[in-house]
Design an enzyme around this catalytic site. Structure first.
Site, mmCIF file in Angstrom:
data_model
loop_
_atom_site.group_PDB
_atom_site.id
_atom_site.type_symbol
_atom_site.label_atom_id
_atom_site.label_comp_id
_atom_site.label_asym_id
_atom_site.label_seq_id
_atom_site.Cartn_x
_atom_site.Cartn_y
_atom_site.Cartn_z
ATOM 1 N N THR A 98 47.040 91.421 -38.878
ATOM 2 C CA THR A 98 45.416 91.646 -39.145
ATOM 3 C C THR A 98 45.549 92.882 -39.836
ATOM 4 O OG1 THR A 98 45.159 90.981 -36.743
ATOM 5 C CG2 THR A 98 43.486 92.261 -37.633
ATOM 6 N N PHE A 141 43.337 95.834 -41.057
ATOM 7 C CA PHE A 141 42.097 96.863 -40.712
ATOM 8 C C PHE A 141 41.751 97.719 -41.746
ATOM 9 C CE2 PHE A 141 42.806 96.634 -36.177
ATOM 10 C CZ PHE A 141 43.937 95.942 -36.015
HETATM 11 O O1 LIG Z 1 41.600 93.252 -28.997
HETATM 12 C C1 LIG Z 1 42.310 93.976 -29.712
HETATM 13 O O2 LIG Z 1 43.366 94.458 -29.407
HETATM 14 C C2 LIG Z 1 41.874 94.504 -30.939
HETATM 15 O O3 LIG Z 1 42.309 95.378 -31.501
HETATM 16 C C3 LIG Z 1 41.077 93.524 -31.760
HETATM 17 C C4 LIG Z 1 41.746 92.332 -32.467
HETATM 18 C C5 LIG Z 1 40.659 91.661 -33.591
HETATM 19 O O4 LIG Z 1 39.538 92.041 -33.574
HETATM 20 O O5 LIG Z 1 41.118 90.841 -34.405
HETATM 21 C C6 LIG Z 1 42.706 93.009 -33.612
HETATM 22 C C7 LIG Z 1 43.723 92.402 -33.624
HETATM 23 C C8 LIG Z 1 44.122 91.330 -33.283
HETATM 24 O O6 LIG Z 1 43.822 90.334 -34.346
HETATM 25 C C9 LIG Z 1 43.407 90.752 -32.145
HETATM 26 C C10 LIG Z 1 42.064 91.495 -31.772
#
Ligand SMILES: O=C(O)C(=O)C[C@]1(C(=O)O)C=C[C@@H](O)C=C1
Length: 432
Positions: free
Chosen positions: A308, A310
């Protein structure tokens, strides 16, 4: 640790409400001394800002040559940062006894006998957004402790004070209202795609992207101790996490109901606090630890190299540089339909600037364009906001020229940020 929420019902045990956010307004000391140093806006070139607006943003801060000049607000806050550094150095000197005894006058100038007390020359990093002196950097993220966003905040700012927020919107506001110094927000995942909400919020708010982190996301299936897979009737998690594990859940024979909740760690907490023996959560190993759940399966994301991305947001942009790989994120719209898109993108192609991401979102101010054709009828075209990330710094003349050209074709253009690319070594199997 309390988390920030936007609920209007007041402060709950885990949450700081929007009301609470508003009561924590800007620290008045931040803008005490404005003109201790002359701030050279041409050199500092805080290269993010609005080129033109069509109802979304602040007045233009690019000059007519397509180069960027710092706006008055940017200039003032940079002065404030510099000023607060000077004030803090003076205070340190006073605290450590650097008063009259240690300071002597040489040629009419004050000097000190302790090198630590000698004011340090300002460096380029002094012009970057900085937390209050002496304070830990406060970083807002959406979710509760154990969420991947918390891990991303820790990766971006290793010693930060991570502040959980119940919604993305609240994380933006926390920074705008000086409760937090930064927000760290997911924008896209290698399997699940874009987190559209955050693209829309980037446009609605005036924060600047000052960095990015790419976090390997290693999902686990969590349940209360003693619960076996056969007992499960549902799996709950953040919609992105559910999407990232869809195939694996089916392979595991878990053809049970999937339910979306606000964040992965929140799902784990919910199971623990409601003693749910028929429900599992998709979340991190750290969430299992924090909420006393067992790990039924590890690494259940559909691709082992699940990542992911950020972005880090701040009230002020950073000074773009050319001595390391930078990325720049822009958003634009045009009023001549999608035919202009090719021209815009070719401004980058002709300069050998690689694009790393293109995203489109509905143009909320003008979602539909009607084109009448007397013979055939009326075509209803959807209008878009286009988000583009490209691999160049705003300090790079190629990027400045490309944007000057893009400006020719667009009715709205805003630089969301120019920031260092995450170049950390690739280790997708690491658990977070
Ligand atoms: O729910 C979480 O733990 C988050 O940090 C959010 C979140 C997102 O929004 O994509 C972050 C990383 C992962 O992809 C899954 C969920």
């Amino acid at each position: 640790m309390q988390s920030l929420t936007s609920s209007s019902s007041g402060i709950n045990s885990k949450s700081l409400t929007r009301t609470k956010i508003q009561s924590n307004r800007v620290n008045p000391n931040q803008l005490v001394i404005r003109c201790v140093y002359r701030f050279d806006s041409a050199n500092a070139a805080a290269n993010t800002g609005t080129v033109r607006t069509n109802g979304y943003g602040a007045p233009a801060s690019y000059n007519s040559a397509g180069h960027v000049g710092a706006s008055r607000a940017e200039w003032q806050s940079s002065c404030a940062i510099l000023a607060s550094k000077v004030v803090s150095q003076q205070q340190n000197a006073e605290k450590s006894g650097g008063g009259a005894g240690n300071i002597t006058a040489v040629n009419g100038h004050k000097t000190t006998t302790d090198l630590d007390l000698v004011p340090k020359p300002l460096t380029i990093t002094d012009l970057s957004p900085a937390p209050m002196h002496g304070a830990q950097l406060r970083v807002a993220y959406q979710g509760v402790p154990g969420a991947y966003s918390e891990a991303a905040a820790g990766k971006a700012y290793p010693k930060c004070d991570a502040i959980p927020c119940d919604q993305f919107e609240v994380a933006f506001q926390a920074v705008e209202l000086w409760i937090a110094d930064r927000a760290v927000l997911p924008v896209e995942n290698s399997l699940g795609g874009s987190i559209h909400r955050n693209y829309d919020l980037l446009l609605r708010h005036r924060l600047h992207i000052v960095g990015e982190v790419q976090l390997p996301v290693h999902h686990c299936l969590l349940a209360l101790p003693g619960v076996r897979k056969e007992y499960l009737t549902r799996v709950i998690s953040h919609p992105q996490a559910l999407a990232q594990c869809e195939l694996t859940l089916t392979k595991l024979g878990l053809n049970v109901a999937r339910e979306a909740v606000d964040d992965t760690a929140g799902a784990a907490e919910y199971i623990a606090s409601n003693n749910l023996r028929d429900t599992a959560a998709i979340a991190s190993a750290r969430a299992a630890d924090l909420y006393g759940l067992h790990i039924l399966e590890q690494g259940i994301q559909d691709d082992s190299s699940n990542v992911t991305r950020f972005v880090m947001l701040a009230r002020e942009p950073i000074i773009p540089r050319t001595d390391r790989p930078f990325k720049t994120s822009i958003v634009f719209a045009h009023d001549k339909g999608t035919s202009v898109l090719f021209k815009v993108l070719s401004a980058f192609a002709f300069r050998n600037i690689s694009l790393t991401k293109i995203e489109s979102r509905p143009h909320r101010n003008r979602p539909i364009r009607l084109v009448d054709d007397a013979n055939v009828g009326t075509a209803k075209h959807f209008e878009y906001m286009f988000y583009v990330d490209f691999e160049a710094s705003m300090a790079d003349v190629r990027a400045q020229n490309a944007l000057a050209e893009v400006q020719e074709f667009t009715s709205f253009l805003r630089v969301l940020g120019s920031y260092p690319m995450d170049m950390t070594p690739w280790c997708p199997s690491r658990e977070d």
